[in-house]
Design a protein around this motif. Structure first.
Motif, PDB file in Angstrom:
ATOM      1  N   UNK A   1      32.757  44.739  19.353  1.00  8.35           N
ATOM      2  CA  UNK A   1      33.570  45.299  20.528  1.00  8.35           C
ATOM      3  C   UNK A   1      34.431  44.319  21.049  1.00  8.35           C
ATOM      4  N   UNK A   2      35.399  44.634  21.644  1.00  7.65           N
ATOM      5  CA  UNK A   2      36.052  43.698  22.690  1.00  7.65           C
ATOM      6  C   UNK A   2      35.294  43.328  23.776  1.00  7.65           C
ATOM      7  N   UNK A   3      35.791  41.932  24.146  1.00  7.01           N
ATOM      8  CA  UNK A   3      34.856  41.343  25.276  1.00  7.01           C
ATOM      9  C   UNK A   3      35.779  40.699  26.437  1.00  7.01           C
ATOM     10  N   UNK A   4      36.895  41.318  26.455  1.00  8.96           N
ATOM     11  CA  UNK A   4      38.132  40.776  27.199  1.00  8.96           C
ATOM     12  C   UNK A   4      39.035  39.774  26.492  1.00  8.96           C
ATOM     13  N   UNK A   5      39.863  39.165  27.334  1.00  6.55           N
ATOM     14  CA  UNK A   5      40.828  37.981  26.893  1.00  6.55           C
ATOM     15  C   UNK A   5      41.032  37.008  28.048  1.00  6.55           C
ATOM     16  N   UNK A   6      41.798  36.124  27.255  1.00  3.89           N
ATOM     17  CA  UNK A   6      42.138  34.893  28.413  1.00  3.89           C
ATOM     18  C   UNK A   6      43.826  34.947  28.193  1.00  3.89           C
ATOM     19  N   UNK A   7      44.416  35.064  29.293  1.00  2.00           N
ATOM     20  CA  UNK A   7      45.937  34.993  29.249  1.00  2.00           C
ATOM     21  C   UNK A   7      46.113  33.756  29.021  1.00  2.00           C
ATOM     22  N   UNK A   8      47.174  33.454  28.152  1.00  2.00           N
ATOM     23  CA  UNK A   8      47.934  32.170  27.840  1.00  2.00           C
ATOM     24  C   UNK A   8      49.436  32.045  28.091  1.00  2.00           C
ATOM     25  N   UNK A   9      50.199  31.102  28.066  1.00  2.00           N
ATOM     26  CA  UNK A   9      51.598  31.299  28.092  1.00  2.00           C
ATOM     27  C   UNK A   9      52.153  31.909  26.384  1.00  2.00           C
ATOM     28  N   UNK A  10      52.496  32.974  26.596  1.00  2.00           N
ATOM     29  CA  UNK A  10      53.244  33.801  25.435  1.00  2.00           C
ATOM     30  C   UNK A  10      52.068  34.423  24.448  1.00  2.00           C
ATOM     31  N   UNK A  11      50.767  34.263  24.781  1.00  2.00           N
ATOM     32  CA  UNK A  11      49.794  34.817  23.993  1.00  2.00           C
ATOM     33  C   UNK A  11      48.458  35.203  24.831  1.00  2.00           C
ATOM     34  N   UNK A  12      47.756  35.985  24.338  1.00  2.00           N
ATOM     35  CA  UNK A  12      46.388  36.284  24.755  1.00  2.00           C
ATOM     36  C   UNK A  12      45.278  35.893  23.728  1.00  2.00           C
ATOM     37  N   UNK A  13      44.336  35.391  24.209  1.00  2.00           N
ATOM     38  CA  UNK A  13      43.045  35.063  23.303  1.00  2.00           C
ATOM     39  C   UNK A  13      42.050  35.846  23.541  1.00  2.00           C
ATOM     40  N   UNK A  14      41.743  36.763  22.406  1.00  2.00           N
ATOM     41  CA  UNK A  14      40.951  38.017  22.560  1.00  2.00           C
ATOM     42  C   UNK A  14      39.357  37.768  22.219  1.00  2.00           C
ATOM     43  N   UNK A  15      38.490  38.011  22.822  1.00  2.00           N
ATOM     44  CA  UNK A  15      37.279  37.752  22.848  1.00  2.00           C
ATOM     45  C   UNK A  15      36.276  38.973  22.344  1.00  2.00           C
ATOM     46  N   UNK A  16      35.344  38.758  21.683  1.00  2.00           N
ATOM     47  CA  UNK A  16      34.473  39.991  20.927  1.00  2.00           C
ATOM     48  C   UNK A  16      33.035  39.615  21.408  1.00  2.00           C
ATOM     49  N   UNK A  17      32.261  40.849  21.157  1.00  2.00           N
ATOM     50  CA  UNK A  17      30.750  40.575  21.408  1.00  2.00           C
ATOM     51  C   UNK A  17      30.143  41.607  20.034  1.00  2.00           C
TER      52      UNK A  17
END
Length: 77
Positions: free
Chosen positions: A53-69
């Motif tokens: 399942x998704x576990x948030x994301x980290x916002x970057x310049x021009x993209x997001x890094x999606x995290x999971x668990x």
């Protein structure tokens, strides 16, 4: 980290990933975050099929890094 710019590329990366859910960091270009959410729905469906399942994301310049668990906390995969 190079952002993913095509849905197919994201699906392939998920298919070829053999670590645990918490180890996957999926860099998704802002261009894939369409106003309807179809692209992320397709990507998330692939994640859910792995039992994650998704576990948030980290916002970057021009993209997001999606995290999971893992969807079941007693499992580490």
């Amino acid at each position: 980290m190079n952002p993913i710019t095509k849905v197919e590329e994201a699906l392939l990366k998920i298919d070829q990933f053999f670590g645990t859910a918490s180890e996957l960091r999926l860099p998704i270009s802002d261009s894939l975050n369409d106003s309807v959410g179809i692209n992320m729905a397709i990507i998330t469906d692939k994640i859910l099929a792995k039992g994650w399942i998704p576990n948030g994301f980290e916002a970057k310049d021009g993209y997001r890094v999606y995290l999971y668990q893992a969807s079941d906390p007693s499992k580490s995969s």
